[in-house]
Design an enzyme around this catalytic site. Structure first.
Site, PDB file in Angstrom:
ATOM      1  N   CYS A  85     -13.437  -1.233   6.591  1.00 16.28           N
ATOM      2  CA  CYS A  85     -12.513  -0.511   5.713  1.00 16.28           C
ATOM      3  C   CYS A  85     -13.236   0.385   4.708  1.00 16.28           C
ATOM      4  CB  CYS A  85     -11.607  -1.493   4.978  1.00 16.28           C
ATOM      5  SG  CYS A  85     -10.466  -2.368   6.072  1.00 16.28           S
ATOM      6  N   LYS A 120      -5.583   7.717  12.123  1.00 15.13           N
ATOM      7  CA  LYS A 120      -6.038   8.271  10.846  1.00 15.13           C
ATOM      8  C   LYS A 120      -6.413   9.744  10.980  1.00 15.13           C
ATOM      9  CE  LYS A 120      -7.600   3.776   9.187  1.00 15.13           C
ATOM     10  NZ  LYS A 120      -8.715   2.962   8.643  1.00 15.13           N
ATOM     11  N   LYS A 152      -3.402   1.792  14.773  1.00 15.15           N
ATOM     12  CA  LYS A 152      -3.424   2.692  13.619  1.00 15.15           C
ATOM     13  C   LYS A 152      -4.002   4.045  14.008  1.00 15.15           C
ATOM     14  CE  LYS A 152      -6.504  -0.108  11.704  1.00 15.15           C
ATOM     15  NZ  LYS A 152      -7.488  -0.716  10.749  1.00 15.15           N
ATOM     16  N   ARG A 196       0.856  -1.197   0.000  1.00 15.69           N
ATOM     17  CA  ARG A 196       0.000   0.000   0.000  1.00 15.69           C
ATOM     18  C   ARG A 196       0.885   1.238   0.000  1.00 15.69           C
ATOM     19  NH1 ARG A 196      -3.484  -0.061   4.992  1.00 15.69           N
ATOM     20  NH2 ARG A 196      -4.673  -1.646   3.850  1.00 15.69           N
ATOM     21  N   CYS A 214      -8.051 -11.172   1.432  1.00 11.15           N
ATOM     22  CA  CYS A 214      -8.057 -10.602   2.779  1.00 11.15           C
ATOM     23  C   CYS A 214      -8.252 -11.697   3.824  1.00 11.15           C
ATOM     24  CB  CYS A 214      -9.167  -9.559   2.915  1.00 11.15           C
ATOM     25  SG  CYS A 214      -9.250  -8.858   4.588  1.00 11.15           S
ATOM     26  N   CYS A 255     -16.162  -7.932   6.474  1.00 14.19           N
ATOM     27  CA  CYS A 255     -16.009  -8.193   7.905  1.00 14.19           C
ATOM     28  C   CYS A 255     -16.342  -6.909   8.660  1.00 14.19           C
ATOM     29  CB  CYS A 255     -14.589  -8.673   8.216  1.00 14.19           C
ATOM     30  SG  CYS A 255     -13.377  -7.336   8.369  1.00 14.19           S
ATOM     31  N   ARG A 293      -1.429   6.909   9.526  1.00 12.90           N
ATOM     32  CA  ARG A 293      -1.598   6.383   8.167  1.00 12.90           C
ATOM     33  C   ARG A 293      -1.655   7.539   7.166  1.00 12.90           C
ATOM     34  NH1 ARG A 293      -3.788   1.103   8.338  1.00 12.90           N
ATOM     35  NH2 ARG A 293      -2.990   0.035  10.177  1.00 12.90           N
ATOM     36  N   CYS A 307     -14.894  -3.067   0.224  1.00  9.89           N
ATOM     37  CA  CYS A 307     -13.520  -3.474   0.496  1.00  9.89           C
ATOM     38  C   CYS A 307     -13.167  -4.663  -0.393  1.00  9.89           C
ATOM     39  CB  CYS A 307     -13.365  -3.834   1.966  1.00  9.89           C
ATOM     40  SG  CYS A 307     -14.251  -5.351   2.425  1.00  9.89           S
TER      41      CYS A 307
END
Length: 643
Positions: free
Chosen positions: A554, A288, A286, A135, A510, A550, A204, A504
């Site tokens: 995302c 953001k 993470k 990514r 994944c 899930c 991120r 996603c």
């Protein structure tokens, strides 16, 4: 040997460097709201500001008579991996040299910081075919021409032949074999790109509106996103050591970024550490950040840990920023203690203070965010636990100032920037819709042809679309024709449902996917359109549909009017109540709805929305006003729409 440290209050304290210090009741790297002077229990030296209630005392610090009897602070496995990694190097550096197609569990966690996830094809039987997803990190979604062409080449030579545009304005490149990682990584670095920090427990990619307008507020928002990204970029060199043998490819940083990073006047930094902001442990999870301008919610502002909004004066000159904190999408099924949350107002800061304010918020999460259980390590849980007043009080100690009240702002709008628009500098930009952000086949070929021929820079949007920048007027017709032949159509020829939908990747790569998302959403949108037609809704009417495989969220399904969250094979948890401008969080409506039963749930709802909505009332607003109990009654009583 002794070492002296000075607190923000100016009180000098002396500790022996051999002295063991126990910090009471810590969840991460700090004692709660106290002065902590000396060597951090995880390495590195730093100081915290004193509690407002007691600026001259040191609490929760003791030298135990029997250090071996001190109760250790519980930490997650990942925290221990980070601590032992020599700043995200070991054992990844050794694992990359083995002949195995995969890396071990510790290296799996560390390579995330380098911008990669280890994956395998879950649909293959008889063994695992390991590969890596890479990514990129592109603040504001900016992609120079050279980088785009490089990514296009790498996808064909080392990937699966496609590029994926993400919901955070980056590329994802799937299918890279371990033996090719260094070649691919170094190629990205040497062609104006980076993957550093695109994954892992740190900041991120920083979002900002992708539109290349020559407007002061848009330019300032994008500049601010660049500066925040630079401020919070790792400094210890592990990324370049791993992939380009230590050679540095960093661009010059703005002086205000360097100054803000090095400033330790309020105890934010680890002294003499290769990572002055992150230390050895980086962040609990993470992190953001998004930056935007008033009215433009193309960035899903409230879903971020920090949302930053440019505030300008009556002449359009930027003066400062409203700051929002505590957003986040991830949750876990059947665990009500985990939840999606939208950010709330923290306050306003003048423009010259934004880097210091952001740093203070990040440090608050670094010091107080939970490190024992990663399900609860995002900053939203700290906000939920403390409340905004306590959170603001602690952040202000690191910031060194009081936040001003947030400024009033106009209503938010979702802006897709699809189609042709004037930039304001004599050039044009063109926003192109890409279903689920997947660029492949003839579309990929024609897009490259245009970008290469006209030497265009591009930008990726937070809605998985792409923007061609700096197009001359005389190029528009030929570009439109070539792209249309590849299915990249002008917005009037794209179904409104598709224009706002997101999904996603989910299966097959994944590891967290429970059911389909990207591969399933095309048929789902066609079925929604068929339901619209059946109940008499017009073609230009739409709802925001987002699908994830899930509950990690995302594709930000918890902000959608219709969110479908995988909760079993061919099964979804249905979320309702988001709004078209992404300012209201949805709620769970039904569990375990099988994919073949979507019409049983949604046709009655769409029919009653058409009949019972108020003037200009969106579907999400309608479902919220009616309430879930009433909606379920309407579903039960539905006998089909009259012809």
């Amino acid at each position: 040997m002794t070492t002296s440290f000075r607190s923000p209050a100016g009180v000098a304290t002396v500790f022996s460097t051999d002295q063991k210090i126990r910090v009471g009741n810590i969840h991460s790297l700090r004692s709660s709201r106290t002065v902590f002077l000396g060597r951090n229990v995880f390495g590195g030296v730093h100081s915290l500001p004193p509690s407002s209630s007691s600026s001259s005392s040191i609490k929760a610090i003791s030298t135990p008579a029997k250090p071996e009897a001190a109760k250790p602070t519980k930490r997650s496995k990942v925290e221990i991996i980070k601590e032992k990694s020599n700043f995200i190097r070991y054992p990844l550096n050794e694992e990359l040299l083995t002949e195995s197609p995969n890396v071990n569990e510790s290296a799996v966690q560390l390579i995330k910081f380098h911008g990669s996830y280890q994956q395998y094809n879950r649909e293959e039987r008889g063994g695992r075919s390991y590969s890596f997803m890479l990514r990129t990190k592109n603040p504001s979604g900016k992609v120079p021409n050279q980088l785009y062409l490089t990514m296009d080449d790498l996808a064909d030579e080392f990937g699966i032949g496609t590029l994926r545009l993400t919901t955070r304005q980056t590329f994802q490149l799937h299918g890279v074999l371990k033996q090719n990682l260094k070649t691919v990584m170094s190629s990205i670095i040497k062609n104006m790109g980076s993957t550093l920090g695109a994954c892992g427990d740190l900041n991120r990619n920083v979002l900002a509106p992708a539109a290349p307008y020559a407007k002061r507020d848009y330019l300032f928002a994008q500049e601010t996103a660049d500066n925040i990204a630079a401020l919070l970029s790792p400094q210890s060199g592990f990324y370049y050591d791993m992939w380009v043998d230590g050679e540095q490819f960093m661009t010059a940083e703005a002086p205000e970024v360097v100054e803000a990073r090095n400033d330790n006047s309020h105890g934010t930094n680890f002294v003499d550490s290769p990572e002055p902001i992150y230390g050895t442990q980086f962040l609990p999870r993470k992190f953001k950040i998004a930056v935007t301008v008033p009215t433009d919610n193309s960035v899903d502002l409230l879903t971020n840990d920090i949302g930053v909004v440019v505030v300008s004066d009556e002449n359009g000159e930027p003066q400062g920023f409203n700051i929002y904190v505590g957003g986040g999408m991830g949750r876990t099924h059947r665990m009500e203690s985990t939840f999606a949350r939208i950010a709330e107002p923290l306050g306003y800061v003048p423009k010259e203070d934004i880097l210091y304010a952001v740093k203070a918020i990040v440090v608050t999460q670094r010091e107080h965010g939970r490190r024992d259980d990663r399900k609860y390590s995002r900053m939203k849980y700290l906000l939920s636990s403390w409340g905004i007043e306590k959170f603001r009080d602690v952040v202000e100690q690191y910031y060194g100032k009081k936040f001003e009240p947030p400024r009033d702002l106009p209503e938010w709008e979702f802006k897709s920037y699809l189609g042709w628009h004037e930039q304001g500098d004599g050039a044009w930009f063109c926003g192109l819709h890409v279903d689920s952000g997947r660029v492949g086949g003839n579309m990929k070929k024609r897009l490259r042809e245009v970008i290469e021929k006209y030497r265009l820079d591009v930008r990726i949007t937070p809605n998985q679309n792409i923007v061609l920048c700096d197009v001359k007027s005389e190029w528009k017709r030929s570009i439109t024709t070539v792209l249309a032949q590849a299915g990249l159509l002008q917005p009037e020829f794209v179904d409104p449902l598709n224009q706002t939908a997101m999904a996603c990747p989910a299966f097959p790569l994944c590891p967290l996917a429970i059911t389909e998302a990207e591969r399933g959403i095309p048929s789902i949108l066609k079925r929604v359109r068929a339901m619209f037609e059946k109940v008499g809704l017009e073609y230009d009417e739409s709802v925001v549909v987002r699908v994830t495989g899930c509950p990690n969220g995302c594709a930000r399904p918890y902000m959608a009017e219709v969110g479908l969250v995988g909760d079993g094979p061919n099964s979804y948890q249905v979320w309702l109540g988001g709004t078209p401008n992404q300012t209201q969080i949805a709620r769970a409506f039904m569990d375990k709805v099988k994919i073949q039963d979507l019409e049983k749930v949604f046709e009655p709802l769409f029919y009653n929305w058409k009949l019972g909505r108020q003037a200009k009332e969106s579907f999400g607003e309608f479902t919220t006003r009616m309430g879930f109990e009433k909606l379920k009654e309407l579903i039960s009583a539905y006998e089909g729409s009259p012809q």
